[in-house]
Enzyme design. Structure first.
Site, PDB file in Angstrom:
ATOM      1  CB  SER A   1      -0.918  -0.010   1.221  1.00  0.00           C
ATOM      2  OG  SER A   1      -1.832   1.071   1.137  1.00  0.00           O
ATOM      3  CD  GLU A   2      -0.996   3.524  -3.503  1.00  0.00           C
ATOM      4  OE1 GLU A   2      -1.309   2.517  -2.823  1.00  0.00           O
ATOM      5  OE2 GLU A   2      -1.735   3.993  -4.378  1.00  0.00           O
ATOM      6  CG  ASN A   3      -1.143   3.870   3.539  1.00  0.00           C
ATOM      7  OD1 ASN A   3      -1.224   2.987   2.693  1.00  0.00           O
ATOM      8  ND2 ASN A   3      -1.831   3.827   4.667  1.00  0.00           N
ATOM      9  N   GLY A   4       2.836   3.060   2.934  1.00  0.00           N
ATOM     10  CA  GLY A   4       3.929   2.491   3.698  1.00  0.00           C
ATOM     11  C   GLY A   4       3.674   1.143   4.336  1.00  0.00           C
TER      12      GLY A   4
ATOM     13  CB  SER B   1       5.940   3.733   0.235  1.00  0.00           C
ATOM     14  OG  SER B   1       4.834   3.076  -0.328  1.00  0.00           O
TER      15      SER B   1
END
Lengths: 227, 218
Positions: free
Chosen positions: B48-51, B90
């Site tokens: 997921s992009e948010n890490g 990320s």
């Protein structure tokens, strides 16, 4: 003795000037320094440029700062709120705020570059799209890249989980997101932490942001209850 | 259209093609459903992009961790072996080609692999890009999962995108309610058909010219 802790939100935000570029960590509301952002409403700085992944939803945090009319310009990757039309969307539709839309990876890298002394870099992201309009492009190895510039903040408002008086920080779960990168990219990095621990109580291997990047830390115990 | 797959079957069809060991980012919306159709015994690591690496399913009601959300801002869980990292790391994973696959939704895909999935108008009330442009150029493979036509029946697979581009020449495969279509140098090749759907039906709902597998091989 190095002591970067401050006793109050007001002390944490002292000196932030009109026209400042303010970096806000957080992804949606998770890991966003709402206590500091709301403190900024009281503090009174205006004509701000705010850099954040999202544009705020509901009525707390960034939405309050926007509603108070303090933000002239928003640099953002995804200003659409999941909860429906936001304060930002109303301002934007009324022509009362400027928007610079940035791809999320380009935003992260522009901040990283600022923190690492890199003035600009080439990326494939945005090549052949509206994002590349007016920007220098260059072909390297047969692929087109867009030149993007470092994005410096005057201030970064960071939400951490644990902190010590040197400013060493940990983060909780997906609350990490932009916070460590923004902490490196501003002249003044201000942190709200759920827990202020004695120096040495954070295992060195667990420190995510070393205190060299941090200027002020204020403890906000209310963060322990939610994101 | 009565024939063709529903959303669950579409997501399951994509899941069938994801092998063990891949690192995969699923876009907001229908692509998120794909994870539910990868059996837990097949170790696929969702990013997921948010890490986050190792995204798990949604938590049981009342057990959500407010600090743990996916890129769509929905509550999620973390699988054993999962990890958290900051946004620059990320997107180093994304932009540095470390993801085996990204599956995104789309408004339009062109026959040359151009993708339009972030806005239908530059006068949008709140244009939103998020991580789509980075994922589109950075992942090893980009697949699209979308309805074959718009709600009013217009084709989404077109000769040229009329909407603003997310990235050019990046889509490798398109999964729709009617077919699985590969974007190749020779053109768009139909690799699979949904139950009860024939090639002529797919072509009738597609603006770009399609090739049957035997034509592509010739």
């Amino acid at each position: 003795m190095i002591d970067r802790t401050v006793p109050t939100i007001a002390a944490a935000l002292d000196g932030i000037a009109d026209g400042a570029v303010v970096l806000l960590g957080g992804f949606g509301s998770v890991g966003q320094a709402d206590a500091l952002i709301e403190g900024l409403v009281e503090q009174g700085a205006s004509d701000l440029t705010v850099v954040a992944n999202n544009a705020g939803g509901g009525n707390a945090g960034l939405s309050r700062l926007l509603a108070a009319g303090r933000v002239r310009r928003l640099v953002c990757t995804f200003p659409r709120a999941r909860s429906g039309p936001s304060v930002f969307e109303e301002l934007y539709r009324a022509g009362r705020i400027e928007l610079e839309i940035v791809p999320q990876g380009t935003l992260a890298e522009r901040l990283r570059a600022a923190g690492a002394g890199i003035p600009a870099f080439y990326t494939a992201t945005g090549a052949g799209t509206v994002i590349a309009e007016g920007k220098e492009t260059r072909e390297i190895g047969g692929r087109t890249y867009v030149l993007e510039h470092a994005l410096h903040g005057d201030v970064a408002l960071v939400a951490a989980w644990q902190a010590d008086r040197w400013g060493n920080l940990t983060y909780r779960a997906s609350g990490r997101n932009f916070n460590p990168v923004m902490a490196t990219a501003a002249r003044l990095t201000v942190v709200q932490a759920a827990y202020l621990l004695p120096l040495g109580d954070i295992a060195p291997e667990h420190v995510v942001t070393p205190g060299i990047f941090v200027d002020r830390v204020v403890e906000v115990p209310a963060m322990r209850e939610g994101a | 259209m009565s024939a063709g797959s529903n959303r669950t079957a579409m997501a399951a069809r994509v899941a069938r093609d994801i092998p063990e060991g891949w690192y995969v980012n699923l876009g907001i919306g229908m692509p998120t459903l794909i994870a539910d159709h990868v059996p837990a015994s097949r170790e696929v690591v969702f990013h997921s992009e948010n890490g986050i690496l190792g995204l798990g399913p949604a938590p049981p009601a009342g057990q959500a961790d407010p600090w743990l959300i996916n890129a769509g801002k929905e509550a999620v869980t973390l699988r054993r072996g999962g990890s958290f990292f900051h946004h620059a790391d990320s997107f180093a994973m994304i932009r540095g080609g470390h993801l085996d696959l990204c599956v995104l939704g789309a408004f339009q895909v062109a026959e040359n692999g151009d993708l339009a999935n972030w806005t239908t108008s530059l006068n949008d009330t709140a244009p939103a890009i998020g991580g789509a442009m980075d994922l589109a150029v950075g992942a090893q493979r980009l697949w699209v999962l979308m309805e074959h036509t718009t709600r009013d029946g217009r084709p989404r697979i077109v000769r040229r995108c009329s909407y603003p581009l997310t990235a050019s020449g990046v889509v490798r495969r398109i999964y729709t309610d009617l077919a699985v279509i590969e974007v190749t140098g020779a053109g768009l090749v139909v690799r699979d058909l949904a139950a009860g759907v024939d090639f002529a039906t797919v072509q009738a709902h597609t603006e770009a010219a399609l090739l049957a597998p035997e034509q592509a091989a010739a």
